[in-house]
Write an enzyme that holds these catalytic residues in place. Structure first.
Site, PDB file in Angstrom:
ATOM      1  CG  HIS A 257     -20.017 -33.742  78.467  1.00 21.39           C
ATOM      2  ND1 HIS A 257     -20.583 -33.587  77.235  1.00 21.39           N
ATOM      3  CD2 HIS A 257     -18.986 -34.611  78.302  1.00 21.39           C
ATOM      4  CE1 HIS A 257     -19.932 -34.322  76.352  1.00 21.39           C
ATOM      5  NE2 HIS A 257     -18.973 -34.966  76.982  1.00 21.39           N
TER       6      HIS A 257
ATOM      7  CE1 TYR B 215     -27.775 -29.797  74.075  1.00 24.45           C
ATOM      8  CE2 TYR B 215     -29.717 -30.080  72.706  1.00 24.45           C
ATOM      9  CZ  TYR B 215     -28.909 -30.509  73.737  1.00 24.45           C
ATOM     10  OH  TYR B 215     -29.230 -31.659  74.413  1.00 24.45           O
TER      11      TYR B 215
ATOM     12  N   PRO C 201     -36.127 -35.758  71.567  1.00 22.46           N
ATOM     13  CG  PRO C 201     -34.787 -36.579  69.852  1.00 22.46           C
ATOM     14  CD  PRO C 201     -36.204 -36.237  70.189  1.00 22.46           C
TER      15      PRO C 201
ATOM     16  CE  LYS D 285     -34.121 -33.620  81.478  1.00 16.60           C
ATOM     17  NZ  LYS D 285     -32.725 -33.805  81.856  1.00 16.60           N
TER      18      LYS D 285
ATOM     19  CE1 TYR E 172     -29.411 -31.325  77.796  1.00 14.38           C
ATOM     20  CE2 TYR E 172     -27.241 -31.468  78.759  1.00 14.38           C
ATOM     21  CZ  TYR E 172     -28.092 -31.683  77.707  1.00 14.38           C
ATOM     22  OH  TYR E 172     -27.619 -32.274  76.557  1.00 14.38           O
TER      23      TYR E 172
HETATM   24  C1  LIG Z   1     -34.350 -43.828  67.205  1.00 17.72           C
HETATM   25  C2  LIG Z   1     -34.363 -43.298  68.601  1.00 17.72           C
HETATM   26  C3  LIG Z   1     -33.411 -42.361  68.994  1.00 17.72           C
HETATM   27  C4  LIG Z   1     -33.415 -41.867  70.287  1.00 17.72           C
HETATM   28  N1  LIG Z   1     -32.508 -40.936  70.637  1.00 17.72           N
HETATM   29  C5  LIG Z   1     -32.525 -40.443  71.887  1.00 17.72           C
HETATM   30  C6  LIG Z   1     -31.595 -39.466  72.279  1.00 17.72           C
HETATM   31  O1  LIG Z   1     -30.748 -39.041  71.496  1.00 17.72           O
HETATM   32  N2  LIG Z   1     -31.649 -39.005  73.554  1.00 17.72           N
HETATM   33  C7  LIG Z   1     -32.595 -39.468  74.459  1.00 17.72           C
HETATM   34  O2  LIG Z   1     -32.600 -39.057  75.626  1.00 17.72           O
HETATM   35  N3  LIG Z   1     -33.481 -40.386  74.112  1.00 17.72           N
HETATM   36  C8  LIG Z   1     -33.464 -40.881  72.845  1.00 17.72           C
HETATM   37  N4  LIG Z   1     -34.363 -41.799  72.496  1.00 17.72           N
HETATM   38  C9  LIG Z   1     -35.297 -42.253  73.516  1.00 17.72           C
HETATM   39  C10 LIG Z   1     -34.711 -43.346  74.395  1.00 17.72           C
HETATM   40  O3  LIG Z   1     -33.934 -44.202  73.611  1.00 17.72           O
HETATM   41  C11 LIG Z   1     -35.874 -44.053  75.055  1.00 17.72           C
HETATM   42  O4  LIG Z   1     -36.554 -43.122  75.850  1.00 17.72           O
HETATM   43  C12 LIG Z   1     -35.457 -45.262  75.883  1.00 17.72           C
HETATM   44  O5  LIG Z   1     -35.004 -46.289  75.051  1.00 17.72           O
HETATM   45  C13 LIG Z   1     -36.639 -45.752  76.726  1.00 17.72           C
HETATM   46  O6  LIG Z   1     -36.340 -46.994  77.297  1.00 17.72           O
HETATM   47  P1  LIG Z   1     -37.466 -48.077  77.474  1.00 17.72           P
HETATM   48  O7  LIG Z   1     -36.817 -49.222  78.165  1.00 17.72           O
HETATM   49  O8  LIG Z   1     -38.662 -47.471  78.063  1.00 17.72           O
HETATM   50  O9  LIG Z   1     -37.913 -48.476  75.990  1.00 17.72           O
HETATM   51  P2  LIG Z   1     -37.088 -49.202  74.841  1.00 17.72           P
HETATM   52  O10 LIG Z   1     -35.652 -48.839  74.895  1.00 17.72           O
HETATM   53  O11 LIG Z   1     -37.843 -48.943  73.588  1.00 17.72           O
HETATM   54  O12 LIG Z   1     -37.185 -50.721  75.208  1.00 17.72           O
HETATM   55  C14 LIG Z   1     -38.361 -51.492  75.022  1.00 17.72           C
HETATM   56  C15 LIG Z   1     -37.987 -52.915  74.783  1.00 17.72           C
HETATM   57  O13 LIG Z   1     -39.164 -53.673  74.620  1.00 17.72           O
HETATM   58  C16 LIG Z   1     -39.015 -54.533  73.514  1.00 17.72           C
HETATM   59  N5  LIG Z   1     -40.338 -54.840  72.989  1.00 17.72           N
HETATM   60  C17 LIG Z   1     -41.118 -54.102  72.162  1.00 17.72           C
HETATM   61  N6  LIG Z   1     -42.273 -54.737  71.890  1.00 17.72           N
HETATM   62  C18 LIG Z   1     -42.222 -55.909  72.571  1.00 17.72           C
HETATM   63  C19 LIG Z   1     -43.101 -57.013  72.690  1.00 17.72           C
HETATM   64  N7  LIG Z   1     -44.265 -57.036  72.019  1.00 17.72           N
HETATM   65  N8  LIG Z   1     -42.763 -58.040  73.465  1.00 17.72           N
HETATM   66  C20 LIG Z   1     -41.571 -58.045  74.133  1.00 17.72           C
HETATM   67  N9  LIG Z   1     -40.677 -57.028  74.050  1.00 17.72           N
HETATM   68  C21 LIG Z   1     -41.003 -55.975  73.282  1.00 17.72           C
HETATM   69  C22 LIG Z   1     -38.158 -53.748  72.555  1.00 17.72           C
HETATM   70  O14 LIG Z   1     -37.487 -54.571  71.617  1.00 17.72           O
HETATM   71  C23 LIG Z   1     -37.175 -53.081  73.514  1.00 17.72           C
HETATM   72  O15 LIG Z   1     -36.035 -53.873  73.764  1.00 17.72           O
HETATM   73  C24 LIG Z   1     -34.390 -42.323  71.209  1.00 17.72           C
HETATM   74  C25 LIG Z   1     -35.330 -43.261  70.816  1.00 17.72           C
HETATM   75  C26 LIG Z   1     -35.338 -43.736  69.528  1.00 17.72           C
HETATM   76  C27 LIG Z   1     -36.397 -44.719  69.115  1.00 17.72           C
END
Ligand SMILES: Cc1cc2nc3c(=O)[nH]c(=O)nc-3n(C[C@H](O)[C@H](O)[C@H](O)COP(=O)(O)OP(=O)(O)OC[C@H]3O[C@@H](n4cnc5c(N)ncnc54)[C@H](O)[C@@H]3O)c2cc1C
Length: 399
Positions: free
Chosen positions: A72, A201, A293, A297, A385
């Site tokens: 995009h 948006y 969200p 980011k 962005y």
């Molecule tokens: C419902 C939702 C919607 C979202 N929508 C958007 C969006 O539209 N746009 C956007 O930019 N961001 C969005 N986000 C944010 C984005 O998804 C996160 O910032 C991103 O997933 C971060 O990645 P991460 O690897 O740090 O964490 P996560 O993706 O949360 O990964 C963490 C991993 O650790 C695992 N875990 C947790 N506890 C334990 C444990 N005790 N032992 C072992 N493993 C564990 C989890 O199962 C998971 O697989 C959203 C988040 C959520 C929750």
């Protein structure tokens, strides 16, 4: 077991870090408490910054992105019933965002991990981390009825906001900065071809709405609702009525309606835990920070943390110097706070605040008018962005 870097969590942060370290010959064990299907099917973010796309390509995980990612070059801001396009590519010297679901990113990274044959434990139970100040910190967990202990040089806490790593840091070490918002997002995935090629948006008197997509046949839409709104209160018809009422513009543009495949309510929060390190435990991604969200980011910050941590660990193993490890938290937090500020600004610009008065409302409309008519304001939005420049080069992590 012994490894160089133990990684807790197989989300974007943990998987990306694991792959970057693999490419640099650094040994890792990844421990994830959910099963593979759950991790891959989880519907979350979908907007990748230019730098995140380039990183995925550079580590050899860009094939799916190339085939199914939607580039995009612009974004729409809609208010008072009119859509205004911001041409991000023109304003940033050709940069863009790519819409590619987080679940697709995670699937591609898990496949890449599996191909390396390095260990990745799904369904690990009772995961704990310890000896964080010692020279060999430990990850303990149960897997298929047997107890495991992984001794590591370092632990990467990539286990998201509700994980175990951050709470394992002794009380008093972290400073927490937090803001909760008096609203959440009701999000749906719908079996409907997107009626716009770019995100829209919408600021509306009834509350914020966002038009987005996941593929040429699937639309992703969001509505501002109260933070604790029970999803059962919303029939599919009621959701579509409200979506169309907020999003339809005076030129007749409106989302296509289709079967709702998935729906849910997510509260909104800004959160930063600092420093992102304690002893030999390094926090990355949502384990250390959460953004609302609106600015898209969260996933991108997880990717940039992984890149900086990989740079620091590579430097340590190659030279024995801890200089980059010592700078990890400060380097990441500079970017995190800019993303926090941008996400907070987008959120407060576009949402109806329960306590707002007529002055606040007019100020918001003036902000939107300025944003969509001033080249300087549009450039500021566009460069944030599509993503600010990375703090570390790809060359410095051997790419
Ligand atoms: C419902 C939702 C919607 C979202 N929508 C958007 C969006 O539209 N746009 C956007 O930019 N961001 C969005 N986000 C944010 C984005 O998804 C996160 O910032 C991103 O997933 C971060 O990645 P991460 O690897 O740090 O964490 P996560 O993706 O949360 O990964 C963490 C991993 O650790 C695992 N875990 C947790 N506890 C334990 C444990 N005790 N032992 C072992 N493993 C564990 C989890 O199962 C998971 O697989 C959203 C988040 C959520 C929750």
């Amino acid at each position: 077991m012994q490894t160089q870097v133990g990684i807790v969590g197989a989300g974007p942060a943990g998987l990306l870090l694991g792959h970057l370290l693999h490419l640099n010959g650094i040994d890792t064990v990844v421990v994830e408490n959910r099963d593979r299907e759950y991790v891959v099917d989880r519907v979350r973010a979908g907007v990748l910054e230019q730098g995140t796309v380039e990183l995925l390509r550079a580590i050899g995980v860009g094939a799916g992105l190339e085939r199914r990612g939607l580039r995009h070059e612009g974004v729409y801001v809609s208010f008072k019933g009119c859509r205004h396009r911001i041409d991000m590519a023109e304003l940033t010297g050709g940069k863009a965002i790519t819409v590619y679901g987080q679940n697709e990113v995670v699937r591609d990274l898990i496949e890449a991990r599996a191909a390396t044959t390095r260990p990745l434990y799904f369904e690990a139970q009772d995961v704990r981390v310890g000896d964080l100040d010692a020279s060999t910190p430990v990850i303990r967990f149960r897997h298929r009825d047997s107890e495991h202990e992984v001794r590591c040089d370092f632990i990467a806490g990539c286990d998201g906001f509700h994980g175990v790593c951050r709470p394992s840091i002794p009380e008093g070490v972290l400073t927490i900065h937090e803001r909760t918002y008096p609203f959440g997002w009701l999000g749906i995935l719908a079996d409907a071809a997107p009626s716009s090629d770019e995100l829209v948006y919408t600021h509306h008197d009834r509350g914020f709405a966002l038009f987005s997509m996941r593929s040429p046949t699937v639309t992703r839409l969001y509505l501002q609702v109260p933070p604790d709104e029970p999803i059962e209160r919303w029939s599919d018809d009621a959701i579509w009525d409200e979506m169309l009422r907020r999003m339809t513009t005076s030129d007749g543009w409106t989302p296509n309606v289709g079967q709702i495949l998935q729906k849910g309510v997510t509260p909104m929060r800004s959160f930063v835990a600092a420093p992102m390190r304690h002893g030999r435990l390094f926090l990355a991604g949502d384990a250390a920070h959460i953004v609302p969200p609106t600015g898209a980011k969260g996933l991108n910050l997880a990717a940039s943390d992984a890149l900086v941590l990989a740079r620091a660990l590579k430097s340590f193993y190659e030279t024995g110097s801890a200089e980059w490890l010592d700078r990890y938290s400060a380097i990441c937090l500079r970017r995190v706070w800019k993303a926090q500020r941008f996400s907070w600004w987008m959120t407060t610009l576009l949402h109806r605040l329960p306590e707002e008065d007529a002055f606040d409302h007019q100020r918001q409309l003036a902000d939107l008018d300025y944003l969509t008519t001033s080249r300087a304001a549009m450039t500021s939005l566009a460069e944030q962005y599509v993503g600010l420049p990375s703090e570390v080069s790809f060359e410095s992590v051997g790419l």
